[in-house]
Write a protein that holds these residues in place. Structure first.
Motif, PDB file in Angstrom:
ATOM      1  N   UNK A   1       0.816  -1.210   0.000  1.00  0.00           N
ATOM      2  CA  UNK A   1       0.000   0.000   0.000  1.00  0.00           C
ATOM      3  C   UNK A   1       0.853   1.264   0.000  1.00  0.00           C
ATOM      4  N   UNK A   2       1.958   1.240   0.747  1.00  0.00           N
ATOM      5  CA  UNK A   2       2.791   2.437   0.856  1.00  0.00           C
ATOM      6  C   UNK A   2       3.397   2.825  -0.479  1.00  0.00           C
ATOM      7  N   UNK A   3       3.812   1.815  -1.252  1.00  0.00           N
ATOM      8  CA  UNK A   3       4.384   2.093  -2.569  1.00  0.00           C
ATOM      9  C   UNK A   3       3.322   2.209  -3.649  1.00  0.00           C
ATOM     10  N   UNK A   4       2.103   1.764  -3.356  1.00  0.00           N
ATOM     11  CA  UNK A   4       1.056   1.750  -4.377  1.00  0.00           C
ATOM     12  C   UNK A   4       1.399   0.791  -5.500  1.00  0.00           C
ATOM     13  N   UNK A   5       1.814  -0.434  -5.122  1.00  0.00           N
ATOM     14  CA  UNK A   5       2.286  -1.390  -6.126  1.00  0.00           C
ATOM     15  C   UNK A   5       1.711  -2.779  -5.893  1.00  0.00           C
ATOM     16  N   UNK A   6       1.505  -3.487  -6.994  1.00  0.00           N
ATOM     17  CA  UNK A   6       1.362  -4.938  -6.970  1.00  0.00           C
ATOM     18  C   UNK A   6       2.689  -5.504  -7.452  1.00  0.00           C
ATOM     19  N   UNK A   7       3.236  -6.454  -6.714  1.00  0.00           N
ATOM     20  CA  UNK A   7       4.543  -7.009  -7.072  1.00  0.00           C
ATOM     21  C   UNK A   7       4.350  -8.090  -8.152  1.00  0.00           C
ATOM     22  N   UNK A   8       4.178  -7.625  -9.393  1.00  0.00           N
ATOM     23  CA  UNK A   8       3.853  -8.544 -10.487  1.00  0.00           C
ATOM     24  C   UNK A   8       4.949  -9.578 -10.735  1.00  0.00           C
ATOM     25  N   UNK A   9       6.197  -9.167 -10.651  1.00  0.00           N
ATOM     26  CA  UNK A   9       7.285 -10.119 -10.921  1.00  0.00           C
ATOM     27  C   UNK A   9       7.241 -11.287  -9.940  1.00  0.00           C
ATOM     28  N   UNK A  10       7.034 -10.975  -8.669  1.00  0.00           N
ATOM     29  CA  UNK A  10       6.948 -12.037  -7.657  1.00  0.00           C
ATOM     30  C   UNK A  10       5.695 -12.875  -7.896  1.00  0.00           C
ATOM     31  N   UNK A  11       4.602 -12.214  -8.256  1.00  0.00           N
ATOM     32  CA  UNK A  11       3.349 -12.923  -8.538  1.00  0.00           C
ATOM     33  C   UNK A  11       3.546 -13.983  -9.616  1.00  0.00           C
TER      34      UNK A  11
END
Length: 474
Positions: A221-231
């Protein structure tokens, strides 16, 4: 199997006359199919299928998709097993199977079905993928033009990347998680997605919505990101990425102080005391229980800190022997608003740096009668900010390495340098790398490095939680 222009173009006229429905709609997504356009791709009277695909790519999907339908009627179907990477233009005349992941960096045309037992990734604009039949995979990351004239079935997740190209499906699109991001995703059949983040979603909204169905380590939430690479790494490994049940939606706290935090504080009066230019809207941090207020307007108003009784830094600061190493250091980072606070003790002197990530900073200095008095002040400040701020050493949780940048403005030309502790290694912008047995030893070496730079005329300029490659680029 080569293609004859004399045979290909009449067949293209016949195919064009039969086009209708969702297939015609999908082929027309980038413009209407055109036989003359295909004729212009023939450099010779005979061409290999891969040569024709290469001649039509990169470019809009209409010509290569139309050409694929014509090739399917002219070429004998032969199935193929693909491995790893498609790096040269290729046309599969039958079905294609992949036992694992597939990365496509060149035009790929499959005249039958494509089945990938892993993650399928294309690389636009160099790649264009056309599947005339059904396309199935565990995961799909697409940044290029991708056309499926049958159904697209992706077991776990689809991610669109960049807004230059398109994912177009004539049949139905089925997946558990569809993240369009800023990519053009168009389906002329039905979309069956448990979770869909539409084109144009913000990073903060995406992370917040993802918190309801993706495992916590896959969003921030703090970065406003979904970690797609890890996903997609986890999808490829067959590891779980979804929560067992839907979770309550998490929402990032606002950067600015809340009404509850400001309740009972005379913000207008505090701002008026700080500066004739200060406004109540300049408040970036407030602590109701102590009455502390920070006022900061980036680019114009220096940081003012009202500690509940008075403004810090009103008198002449005590002298500081920069030749000595700091007796102790405490670093705090506030996730909301990216504010930081670093407190150093040099014997009986306490030095406090306050500011915000990669922005302006102000330094305050206080002298005490004894080192014990200064140490007690350190403990008081720690207790004051613990809770509102995160205590950090080498990494700001969920963000990245903590980089200290120091500056020397004393010479004819300003000089800058910086350092981070990466695990058990001290890394500096001066191309120095020192490895140690543990992080504590690396942090101790950082103190020596800071002391050496101060003796050379440098002082702290700014703290950053995300170095943006500064160290690696120098």
């Amino acid at each position: 199997m080569s293609l004859s222009q004399n045979e290909f173009l009449p067949r293209a006229e016949a195919v064009h006359a039969r086009l209708e429905g969702a297939v015609l709609d999908a082929l027309s997504h980038h413009g209407e199919p055109s036989v003359p356009e295909l004729a212009g791709a023939f450099r010779d009277t005979r061409m290999e299928p891969a040569q024709l695909a290469e001649a039509l790519c990169p470019g809009p999907l209409s010509p290569i998709g139309f050409a694929a339908l014509v090739m399917r009627e002219l070429l004998t179907p032969e199935d193929a097993v693909l491995e790893g990477t498609v790096s040269e233009a290729r046309v599969i005349t039958g079905n294609a199977r992949v036992a694992g992941s597939l990365r496509v960096t060149a035009p790929l045309v499959v005249l039958g079905d494509l089945e990938v037992a892993g993650v399928l990734e294309d690389c636009g604009p160099d790649s264009t993928v056309v599947v005339v039949g059904r396309c199935a995979a565990w995961g799909l990351q697409t940044s290029g033009n991708f056309l499926v004239l049958g159904d697209l079935v992706v077991r776990d997740a689809i991610q669109g990347i960049y807004n230059d190209d398109s994912l177009v499906v004539a049949g139905d699109l089925t997946t558990r998680f569809l993240d369009e991001n800023d990519h053009d995703v168009t389906c002329y059949g039905e979309v069956h997605a448990e979770h869909q983040l539409e084109n144009g979603r913000s990073g903060e909204d995406a992370a917040s919505l993802a918190s309801t169905f993706l495992r916590p380590e896959l969003w921030n939430l703090d970065l406003g990101e979904i970690h797609h690479d890890v996903l997609f790494e986890r999808i490829q490994k067959g590891e779980p990425v979804f929560t067992d049940t839907l979770q309550p939606r998490q929402v990032r706290e606002p950067d600015e102080p809340t009404a509850e935090e400001l309740e009972g504080l005379d913000i207008e009066g505090i701002a008026a005391q700080a500066s004739k230019n200060a406004r109540a809207s300049d408040v970036v941090y407030a602590q109701r229980k102590t009455g502390e207020v920070w006022l900061l307007r980036p680019g114009s108003l220096p940081l003012h800190i009202f500690d509940g009784k008075e403004f810090l830094g009103q008198g002449t600061p005590p002298a500081l022997d920069v030749k000595q190493r700091a007796s102790e250091r405490v670093t705090f980072w506030r996730r909301r608003g990216d504010l930081f606070l670093e407190i150093e003790r040099f014997g009986a002197v306490v030095q406090l740096h306050a500011g915000y990530n990669n922005g302006s900073m102000r330094t305050f200095r206080f002298a005490f009668e004894t080192p014990d008095g200064a140490s007690r002040e350190m403990r008081r400040l720690e207790a004051r900010y613990e809770g509102d701020f995160l205590r950090v050493t080498s990494v700001v949780p969920g963000r990245g390495p903590l980089e200290r940048e120091l500056a020397n403005y004393g010479g004819p030309k300003a000089e800058y340098t910086s350092a981070i502790v990466d695990g058990t290694t001290l890394v500096t912008r001066d191309d120095e790398r020192q490895d140690f047995d543990d992080e504590a030893s690396a942090l101790s070496a950082l103190e020596d490095w800071i002391a050496g730079k101060r003796q050379a005329g440098f002082d702290l300029k700014i703290l950053e939680w995300k170095p943006f490659g500064l160290l690696g680029s120098r």
